[in-house]
Design a protein around this motif. Structure first.
Motif, PDB file in Angstrom:
ATOM      1  N   SER A   1       0.764  -1.236  -0.065  1.00  5.34           N
ATOM      2  CA  SER A   1      -0.052   0.020   0.023  1.00  5.34           C
ATOM      3  C   SER A   1       0.727   1.359  -0.065  1.00  5.34           C
ATOM      4  O   SER A   1       0.320   2.399  -0.276  1.00  5.34           O
ATOM      5  CB  SER A   1      -0.962  -0.026   1.294  1.00  5.34           C
ATOM      6  OG  SER A   1      -0.201   0.048   2.496  1.00  5.34           O
TER       7      SER A   1
ATOM      8  N   GLN B   1       3.005   1.891  -2.004  1.00  3.02           N
ATOM      9  CA  GLN B   1       3.052   2.620  -3.455  1.00  3.02           C
ATOM     10  C   GLN B   1       2.045   2.569  -4.143  1.00  3.02           C
ATOM     11  O   GLN B   1       1.901   2.387  -5.173  1.00  3.02           O
ATOM     12  CB  GLN B   1       4.207   1.541  -4.309  1.00  3.02           C
ATOM     13  CG  GLN B   1       3.797  -0.021  -4.232  1.00  3.02           C
ATOM     14  CD  GLN B   1       4.566  -0.756  -5.076  1.00  3.02           C
ATOM     15  OE1 GLN B   1       5.306  -0.201  -6.114  1.00  3.02           O
ATOM     16  NE2 GLN B   1       4.642  -2.105  -4.924  1.00  3.02           N
ATOM     17  N   ALA B   2       0.814   2.380  -3.299  1.00  2.00           N
ATOM     18  CA  ALA B   2      -0.506   2.580  -4.165  1.00  2.00           C
ATOM     19  C   ALA B   2      -0.689   3.757  -4.965  1.00  2.00           C
ATOM     20  O   ALA B   2      -0.281   4.851  -4.824  1.00  2.00           O
ATOM     21  CB  ALA B   2      -1.604   2.673  -3.032  1.00  2.00           C
ATOM     22  N   GLY B   3      -1.172   3.297  -6.190  1.00  2.00           N
ATOM     23  CA  GLY B   3      -1.239   4.554  -7.213  1.00  2.00           C
ATOM     24  C   GLY B   3      -0.060   4.854  -7.906  1.00  2.00           C
ATOM     25  O   GLY B   3      -0.055   5.386  -8.924  1.00  2.00           O
ATOM     26  N   SER B   4       1.065   4.521  -7.547  1.00  2.00           N
ATOM     27  CA  SER B   4       2.374   4.752  -8.093  1.00  2.00           C
ATOM     28  C   SER B   4       2.934   3.795  -9.062  1.00  2.00           C
ATOM     29  O   SER B   4       3.763   4.000  -9.874  1.00  2.00           O
ATOM     30  CB  SER B   4       3.479   5.171  -7.041  1.00  2.00           C
ATOM     31  OG  SER B   4       3.718   3.921  -6.459  1.00  2.00           O
ATOM     32  N   ASN B   5       2.416   2.453  -8.806  1.00  2.00           N
ATOM     33  CA  ASN B   5       2.729   1.455  -9.932  1.00  2.00           C
ATOM     34  C   ASN B   5       1.748   0.933 -10.706  1.00  2.00           C
ATOM     35  O   ASN B   5       0.907  -0.151 -10.366  1.00  2.00           O
ATOM     36  CB  ASN B   5       3.239   0.196  -8.940  1.00  2.00           C
ATOM     37  CG  ASN B   5       4.109  -0.845  -9.917  1.00  2.00           C
ATOM     38  OD1 ASN B   5       3.865  -0.762 -10.998  1.00  2.00           O
ATOM     39  ND2 ASN B   5       5.120  -1.481  -9.197  1.00  2.00           N
ATOM     40  N   ASP B   6       1.336   1.712 -11.636  1.00  2.00           N
ATOM     41  CA  ASP B   6       0.274   1.450 -12.648  1.00  2.00           C
ATOM     42  C   ASP B   6       0.515   0.121 -13.259  1.00  2.00           C
ATOM     43  O   ASP B   6      -0.524  -0.578 -13.659  1.00  2.00           O
ATOM     44  CB  ASP B   6       0.144   2.548 -13.457  1.00  2.00           C
ATOM     45  CG  ASP B   6      -0.345   3.859 -13.072  1.00  2.00           C
ATOM     46  OD1 ASP B   6      -0.913   3.883 -12.068  1.00  2.00           O
ATOM     47  OD2 ASP B   6       0.170   4.908 -13.733  1.00  2.00           O
TER      48      ASP B   6
ATOM     49  N   MET C   1       1.588  -2.877 -12.178  1.00  2.00           N
ATOM     50  CA  MET C   1       1.293  -3.585 -11.328  1.00  2.00           C
ATOM     51  C   MET C   1      -0.355  -3.804 -11.325  1.00  2.00           C
ATOM     52  O   MET C   1      -0.773  -4.773 -11.358  1.00  2.00           O
ATOM     53  CB  MET C   1       1.703  -3.665  -9.867  1.00  2.00           C
ATOM     54  CG  MET C   1       1.434  -4.597  -8.789  1.00  2.00           C
ATOM     55  SD  MET C   1       1.847  -6.414  -9.084  1.00  2.00           S
ATOM     56  CE  MET C   1       3.463  -6.424  -8.379  1.00  2.00           C
ATOM     57  N   GLN C   2      -1.079  -2.626 -11.061  1.00  2.00           N
ATOM     58  CA  GLN C   2      -2.253  -2.629 -11.160  1.00  2.00           C
ATOM     59  C   GLN C   2      -3.087  -3.156 -12.220  1.00  2.00           C
ATOM     60  O   GLN C   2      -4.004  -4.006 -12.298  1.00  2.00           O
ATOM     61  CB  GLN C   2      -2.885  -1.046 -10.710  1.00  2.00           C
ATOM     62  CG  GLN C   2      -2.627  -0.714  -9.444  1.00  2.00           C
ATOM     63  CD  GLN C   2      -2.692   0.627  -9.285  1.00  2.00           C
ATOM     64  OE1 GLN C   2      -3.884   1.258 -10.120  1.00  2.00           O
ATOM     65  NE2 GLN C   2      -2.177   1.357  -8.169  1.00  2.00           N
ATOM     66  N   GLN C   3      -2.494  -2.793 -13.452  1.00  2.00           N
ATOM     67  CA  GLN C   3      -2.776  -3.389 -14.711  1.00  2.00           C
ATOM     68  C   GLN C   3      -2.664  -5.084 -15.012  1.00  2.00           C
ATOM     69  O   GLN C   3      -3.746  -5.492 -15.407  1.00  2.00           O
ATOM     70  CB  GLN C   3      -2.004  -2.706 -15.757  1.00  2.00           C
ATOM     71  CG  GLN C   3      -2.240  -1.215 -16.025  1.00  2.00           C
ATOM     72  CD  GLN C   3      -1.582  -0.506 -17.064  1.00  2.00           C
ATOM     73  OE1 GLN C   3      -1.002  -1.361 -17.811  1.00  2.00           O
ATOM     74  NE2 GLN C   3      -1.331   0.747 -17.101  1.00  2.00           N
TER      75      GLN C   3
ATOM     76  N   GLN D   1      -2.702  -7.075 -12.373  1.00  2.00           N
ATOM     77  CA  GLN D   1      -3.350  -8.033 -11.380  1.00  2.00           C
ATOM     78  C   GLN D   1      -4.757  -8.183 -12.040  1.00  2.00           C
ATOM     79  O   GLN D   1      -5.461  -7.333 -12.168  1.00  2.00           O
ATOM     80  CB  GLN D   1      -3.418  -7.278 -10.103  1.00  2.00           C
ATOM     81  CG  GLN D   1      -2.041  -7.292  -9.417  1.00  2.00           C
ATOM     82  CD  GLN D   1      -1.990  -6.663  -8.044  1.00  2.00           C
ATOM     83  OE1 GLN D   1      -2.646  -5.649  -7.864  1.00  2.00           O
ATOM     84  NE2 GLN D   1      -0.954  -6.945  -7.137  1.00  2.00           N
ATOM     85  N   THR D   2      -5.299  -9.653 -11.807  1.00  2.00           N
ATOM     86  CA  THR D   2      -6.678  -9.785 -11.735  1.00  2.00           C
ATOM     87  C   THR D   2      -7.075 -10.874 -10.481  1.00  2.00           C
ATOM     88  O   THR D   2      -6.538 -11.865 -10.420  1.00  2.00           O
ATOM     89  CB  THR D   2      -6.903 -10.542 -12.962  1.00  2.00           C
ATOM     90  OG1 THR D   2      -6.684  -9.876 -14.188  1.00  2.00           O
ATOM     91  CG2 THR D   2      -8.529 -11.000 -13.208  1.00  2.00           C
TER      92      THR D   2
END
Length: 368
Positions: free
Chosen positions: A232, A234-239, A241-243, A245-246
């Protein structure tokens, strides 16, 4: 095949360009033979040049790939404002500078003189023991005893990842291994990625059986923290990783996720941006879903147990999954004994920099 085709083409040209003569066939045959010899000579020269280049590469010095940094020098920061560009948009070198045979096999150490020559490799989330295949080979060739553990639901484990309910269940294979060690025997634990939380749990449970702990681009938590707490940051800073993950909701959408998977089309950019293509292919068919419940568990770490084990951290400077800024945050929060840096290494240095990683692991085993 190329030489055969070339001789046929030359024969046809001879037939077309030379005036009719009783010696035509002999002339064409002689010309073809000379041309084949010239082509053979050219091929031999090309092979010799290629061999010379390869030999030169094998003689490159290894020291340029690694450096040592102590906790006192942690004030020097690496910018965290930008994510390293992906492999698809920049040229990169996949070469891992090779050690010469005598450097690989001993590196100035007699493994029998070490406190322990037994190394236990613990994989990260989604990986398995298979990811250490290069490190296993290098360490065993250097005389070390090596064990690579498949955690519950990972690698060849048949357990359903979505049925894992806590960290204790996830790390049980590692706990079983340590529990069965003979009295007085110690090991060196090496944890990668989420494997850092796993070896931390083991350090609290079996501190007398662990000589040293090495965190390789790994989650290194403080007491009361969960891996999710670290993520958390780096929440919002690692786009990326977010893309990638499913989340999987095996218990229904009205319950917390049971695991998550990573988009295979983004694996290279996220985890293997400096790794050889063949290793990316291996990972794409071998990686499994990551259990979510263990990520939520907060660790209870004491100075008496966890704190008694010597800790070392290996930073990966080209890491797109756990950026160097996040690695340094963890180091600052709980400084280990020494910090090493792997230049040119992505999140998976056992693929991108196996020789450099091996050199550091051997160096750490030698520290008294």
């Amino acid at each position: 095949m190329c030489l055969v085709l070339s001789s046929r083409i030359m024969g046809n040209l001879c037939a077309r360009l030379k005036p009719p003569s009783t010696n035509t066939k002999k002339q064409c045959s002689s010309s073809s033979s000379r041309r084949e010899r010239r082509l053979d000579d050219a091929a031999i020269r090309e092979q010799a040049i290629a061999a010379a280049i390869l030999f030169k590469q094998h003689r490159q010095h290894f020291d340029r790939s690694t450096s040592l940094r102590y906790p006192n020098g942690l004030s020097k920061k690496t910018s965290s404002n930008t994510l390293p560009r992906s492999s698809s948009s920049r040229a990169r070198s996949l070469a891992d500078p090779l050690l010469q045979p005598h450097q690989l096999l001993n590196q100035g150490v007699n493994v029998d003189d070490l406190e322990t020559n037994h190394i236990v490799l613990v994989h990260g989330g989604g990986f398995g023991a298979w990811c250490w295949y290069k490190s296993i080979a290098l360490l065993e060739e250097s005389g070390y005893r090596v064990a690579a553990i498949d955690l519950t639901g990972s690698g060849v484990s048949s357990f359903d990842t979505n049925s894992i309910t806590n960290l204790s269940q996830y790390v049980k294979p590692l706990m079983d291994f340590l529990e069965k060690l003979p009295e007085g025997e110690k090991v060196i634990l090496v944890g990668h990625d989420f494997g850092g939380a796993c070896i931390s749990y083991a350090m609290e449970m079996f501190p007398l059986k662990i000589s040293k702990a090495v965190f390789v681009a790994a989650a290194m938590l403080t007491s009361g923290q969960s891996t999710l707490d670290i993520i958390s940051q780096q929440a919002g800073s690692n786009d990326l990783m977010q893309q990638a993950q499913t989340f999987i909701y095996a218990n229904g959408n009205d319950h917390p996720p049971t695991s998550f998977v990573l988009d295979k089309s983004l694996l290279r950019d996220l985890l293997f941006n400096q790794s050889p293509t063949k290793d990316v292919a291996l990972a794409s068919v071998s990686m499994r879903s990551v259990p979510f419940a263990p990520v939520l568990d907060k660790l209870s770490l004491s100075d008496l147990k966890y704190g008694s084990v010597r800790r070392f951290y290996i930073e990966t400077l080209e890491d797109n999954a756990i950026p160097i800024s996040l690695q340094e945050n963890m180091i600052n929060a709980s400084p280990p004994e020494k910090v090493f840096r792997l230049k040119g290494a992505d999140h998976s240095p056992f693929f991108s920099k196996p020789q450099a990683l091996h050199k550091l692991l051997v160096e750490i085993t030698k520290i008294h």
